[in-house]
Design an enzyme around this catalytic site. Structure first.
Site, PDB file in Angstrom:
ATOM      1  N   LYS A 178       2.063 -41.653  -0.148  1.00 16.96           N
ATOM      2  CA  LYS A 178       2.065 -43.063   0.233  1.00 16.96           C
ATOM      3  C   LYS A 178       3.338 -43.768  -0.227  1.00 16.96           C
ATOM      4  O   LYS A 178       3.946 -43.393  -1.233  1.00 16.96           O
ATOM      5  CB  LYS A 178       0.816 -43.772  -0.300  1.00 16.96           C
ATOM      6  CG  LYS A 178       0.634 -43.768  -1.801  1.00 16.96           C
ATOM      7  CD  LYS A 178      -0.695 -44.427  -2.174  1.00 16.96           C
ATOM      8  CE  LYS A 178      -0.882 -44.492  -3.674  1.00 16.96           C
ATOM      9  NZ  LYS A 178      -2.151 -45.140  -4.055  1.00 16.96           N
ATOM     10  N   SER A 229      -5.503 -39.600  -3.932  1.00 14.50           N
ATOM     11  CA  SER A 229      -6.439 -40.409  -4.705  1.00 14.50           C
ATOM     12  C   SER A 229      -7.643 -39.576  -5.156  1.00 14.50           C
ATOM     13  O   SER A 229      -7.474 -38.568  -5.828  1.00 14.50           O
ATOM     14  CB  SER A 229      -6.868 -41.638  -3.905  1.00 14.50           C
ATOM     15  OG  SER A 229      -7.535 -42.571  -4.708  1.00 14.50           O
ATOM     16  N   HIS A 230      -8.863 -39.967  -4.762  1.00 17.98           N
ATOM     17  CA  HIS A 230     -10.077 -39.293  -5.240  1.00 17.98           C
ATOM     18  C   HIS A 230     -10.495 -38.133  -4.336  1.00 17.98           C
ATOM     19  O   HIS A 230     -11.549 -37.533  -4.561  1.00 17.98           O
ATOM     20  CB  HIS A 230     -11.224 -40.298  -5.325  1.00 17.98           C
ATOM     21  CG  HIS A 230     -11.517 -40.961  -4.015  1.00 17.98           C
ATOM     22  ND1 HIS A 230     -10.682 -41.903  -3.452  1.00 17.98           N
ATOM     23  CD2 HIS A 230     -12.540 -40.807  -3.141  1.00 17.98           C
ATOM     24  CE1 HIS A 230     -11.188 -42.300  -2.299  1.00 17.98           C
ATOM     25  NE2 HIS A 230     -12.316 -41.651  -2.086  1.00 17.98           N
ATOM     26  N   ASP A 232      -6.163 -45.234  -9.746  1.00 21.21           N
ATOM     27  CA  ASP A 232      -6.201 -46.570  -9.132  1.00 21.21           C
ATOM     28  C   ASP A 232      -7.641 -47.083  -9.005  1.00 21.21           C
ATOM     29  O   ASP A 232      -7.863 -48.220  -8.595  1.00 21.21           O
ATOM     30  CB  ASP A 232      -5.465 -46.612  -7.793  1.00 21.21           C
ATOM     31  CG  ASP A 232      -6.175 -45.870  -6.668  1.00 21.21           C
ATOM     32  OD1 ASP A 232      -7.090 -45.062  -6.962  1.00 21.21           O
ATOM     33  OD2 ASP A 232      -5.809 -46.080  -5.494  1.00 21.21           O
ATOM     34  N   GLU A 275     -14.740 -53.457  -3.178  1.00 22.11           N
ATOM     35  CA  GLU A 275     -16.065 -52.933  -3.487  1.00 22.11           C
ATOM     36  C   GLU A 275     -16.030 -51.467  -3.906  1.00 22.11           C
ATOM     37  O   GLU A 275     -16.953 -50.963  -4.521  1.00 22.11           O
ATOM     38  CB  GLU A 275     -16.977 -53.110  -2.268  1.00 22.11           C
ATOM     39  CG  GLU A 275     -16.884 -52.026  -1.202  1.00 22.11           C
ATOM     40  CD  GLU A 275     -15.506 -51.904  -0.530  1.00 22.11           C
ATOM     41  OE1 GLU A 275     -15.191 -50.806  -0.024  1.00 22.11           O
ATOM     42  OE2 GLU A 275     -14.750 -52.888  -0.510  1.00 22.11           O
ATOM     43  N   ASP A 280      -9.970 -42.039 -11.215  1.00 22.15           N
ATOM     44  CA  ASP A 280      -9.763 -40.970 -10.243  1.00 22.15           C
ATOM     45  C   ASP A 280      -8.408 -40.314 -10.487  1.00 22.15           C
ATOM     46  O   ASP A 280      -7.728 -40.613 -11.472  1.00 22.15           O
ATOM     47  CB  ASP A 280      -9.909 -41.496  -8.815  1.00 22.15           C
ATOM     48  CG  ASP A 280      -8.936 -42.621  -8.494  1.00 22.15           C
ATOM     49  OD1 ASP A 280      -8.364 -43.198  -9.438  1.00 22.15           O
ATOM     50  OD2 ASP A 280      -8.747 -42.928  -7.306  1.00 22.15           O
ATOM     51  N   ASP A 339      -5.389 -40.471  -9.295  1.00 19.50           N
ATOM     52  CA  ASP A 339      -4.168 -41.274  -9.440  1.00 19.50           C
ATOM     53  C   ASP A 339      -4.427 -42.558 -10.217  1.00 19.50           C
ATOM     54  O   ASP A 339      -3.561 -43.431 -10.294  1.00 19.50           O
ATOM     55  CB  ASP A 339      -3.550 -41.591  -8.079  1.00 19.50           C
ATOM     56  CG  ASP A 339      -4.390 -42.540  -7.249  1.00 19.50           C
ATOM     57  OD1 ASP A 339      -5.632 -42.435  -7.303  1.00 19.50           O
ATOM     58  OD2 ASP A 339      -3.821 -43.395  -6.536  1.00 19.50           O
TER      59      ASP A 339
END
Length: 540
Positions: free
Chosen positions: A156, A146-147, A302, A386, A298, A300
């Site tokens: 994953k 991810s980020h 998401d 959030e 980011d 990927d």
């Protein structure tokens, strides 16, 4: 010493990508060392090859474990696999394919050998299973941290529902993977990755956007859009969106480089592709006056970041509130009883929006996986975190993705501008005029491993305080109101403020999320008292 947060990366900040890849193959994990074991967090197994935490043995074992797990679940359809732009994603993808082919799994990879965002894999799984009822179901793997910084890798698993695997699945996979590593990978079957099917993730995803976003409105209003993939997997997607639909859309930074030399540094002076961070988005903010909206994703895709000329970078909580207000007012075919999903550390302004819409609020623990069942059956039309992750239903009320979709939420900002004639920043200010203007912040507090373990299991009943920052406490939660699932910490609520405390999974700290509708000074008081209340409970 002056912080370099928000300034461009220098040569000394960049990884030696060849060394990172070399370590992936050369370093061998020892399953008896906790830091070298497979550990699935909320978004898969992550780590760096340089720390012997994400290496060839990890991925071979993880993939074999996934093969065995899907067999126990009767999942015998094809597996969709995609990877992001991190340097370790390519080698990990190759390892995974060798194991999948060695186990005779039918595999779909990108037809153009392109990068694949997380939402595109989720979309592909859902689309396949919807179009093939009665046949063996498909699932997927996304190779992404991810980020996370450029030195990291991630892996994953998304089961047939298309969303993040639940804890039962990830625990099973991690345990089996560590068992395989401890046994020298005995039982891992590998073969040359041949006979793999091609799937056009980008074309299938982009062509379907008309069924979830009002593209015609965006085009008719000639919304001027800037999109920055932040060097991630959404590069081709934004290009195709602009071309296919004839939008006034510019990919402001089409560069892909696994070292990310074009990034501005995050709060801790690390390269990190978090579009909710004002430091990471400093380069994007340079374009804020050139477009009606500039978006970031980011690696990927998401997560989303939204920048407007009048508001700069929107706080993720603010944008979630605006998106919810808009969507539930402009999607007439959604179920009348479809709830609004939020994590319990998201802003309480969402509670006020839900109440004003006459919609049920569905508050769950941290982790997007909790929204999956509701998105699948249409009982939850929007799920948001959030941390700038969200997804929602198609116009007809059926599932789009059951994983976070940063491209979708970024494109929604243009629809909002086109239909309302107002920016998301303006619309948020209107919400604060109605409901108050909350101040929100997350901070860290030091904690030992023992204290973190205790906090993770703490009951709301262990909180003895009756007041928080001058107001009576009205709720002490260790289970989420929406689904009764354990919070993995506590949340304390008053009429004007709240805080939640959760242990960090990676550092010797616990996180305090806090919000006040009475201003910054009151928030500081809430934060100080939160630390005292939690520390007392941990000592008790």
């Amino acid at each position: 010493m002056t912080s370099r947060a928000g300034t461009y990366a220098q040569e000394s900040d960049l990884i030696d990508d060849e060394a990172v890849v070399r370590a992936y193959y050369e370093l061998k994990p020892d399953a008896s060392i906790p830091a070298q074991r497979v550990v699935f967090g909320t978004s898969g197994h992550r780590g760096s090859s340089l720390d012997t935490a994400f290496n060839e043995d990890h991925i071979a074992a993880c993939t074999q474990a996934i093969v065995e797990y899907r067999e126990t679940q009767g999942t015998t359809g094809p597996l969709f696999i995609g990877a992001d732009t991190h340097v370790l994603s390519g080698p990990a993808m190759t390892t995974a394919l060798e194991v999948l082919i060695g186990n005779q799994v039918e595999v779909y990879t990108d037809a153009h050998d392109d990068y694949v965002p997380t939402p595109a894999v989720s979309h592909a799984i859902i689309k396949y299973n919807r179009e093939h009822p009665g046949l063996p179901q498909a699932d997927g793997i996304v190779v992404t941290p991810s980020h996370n910084p450029p030195r990291d890798g991630g892996f994953k698993y998304n089961p047939p529902h298309g969303g993040p695997a639940d804890t039962d699945a990830t625990s099973w996979i991690a345990n089996r993977a560590n068992e395989l590593i401890a046994n020298g990978l005995k039982g891992v079957d590998r073969a040359e990755p041949s006979g793999v099917e091609g799937y056009d993730f980008c074309e299938e995803y982009v062509a379907d956007l008309v069924n979830i976003i009002d593209i015609d409105a965006i085009k008719a209003a000639r919304v001027k859009i800037g999109a920055d993939p932040l060097g991630g997997a959404s590069v081709s997607y934004w290009k195709l969106i602009g071309e296919k639909y004839g939008l006034d859309l510019t990919v402001v930074n089409p560069r892909v480089d696994p070292k990310w030399p074009f990034m501005t540094l995050d709060w801790d002076e690390k390269i990190r592709m978090d579009p909710s961070s004002k430091f990471v988005m400093a380069s994007v903010l340079e374009h804020k006056d050139e477009y009606q909206v500039v978006t970031g994703n980011d690696a990927d895709a998401d997560r989303h970041g939204i920048v407007t000329p009048d508001g700069g970078l929107l706080n993720p909580n603010h944008y979630l509130a605006v998106a919810i207000q808009y969507l539930y007012s402009h999607r007439p075919d959604w179920r009348a009883d479809a709830a609004i999903g939020k994590t319990l550390v998201s802003s309480s302004i969402i509670d006020h929006v839900a109440e004003s819409l006459g919609r049920r609020l569905w508050e769950v623990p941290v982790g997007f996986k909790w929204f999956v069942p509701g998105l699948v059956d249409g009982s939850v039309a929007f799920g948001g975190e959030e941390s700038a992750g969200a997804s929602f239903l198609r116009k007809d009320g059926t599932a789009w993705t059951t994983d976070k979709d940063g491209i979708l939420l970024a494109l929604l900002a243009s629809e909002i501008i086109a239909v309302t004639g107002k920016s998301p920043s303006q619309l948020y200010r209107e919400l604060t005029e109605k409901f108050g203007d909350p101040v929100y912040e997350r901070i860290d507090a030091a904690a030992t491993k023992e204290q973190k373990a205790k906090l993770g299991k703490l009951s709301g009943d262990a909180i003895t305080a009756t007041e928080l920052a001058g107001d009576p406490i009205v709720a002490k939660l260790s289970e989420a109101p929406g689904n009764g699932a354990a919070v993995g910490g506590v949340k304390v609520v008053t009429e004007n403020a709240w805080f939640a405390a959760r242990p960090s999974g990676t550092e010797d700290v616990y996180k305090i999320y806090a919000e006040s509708f009475k201003g910054a000074e009151h928030l500081a008081q809430v934060q100080a008292e939160a630390k005292r209340i939690v520390d007392e409970a941990l000592e008790g």
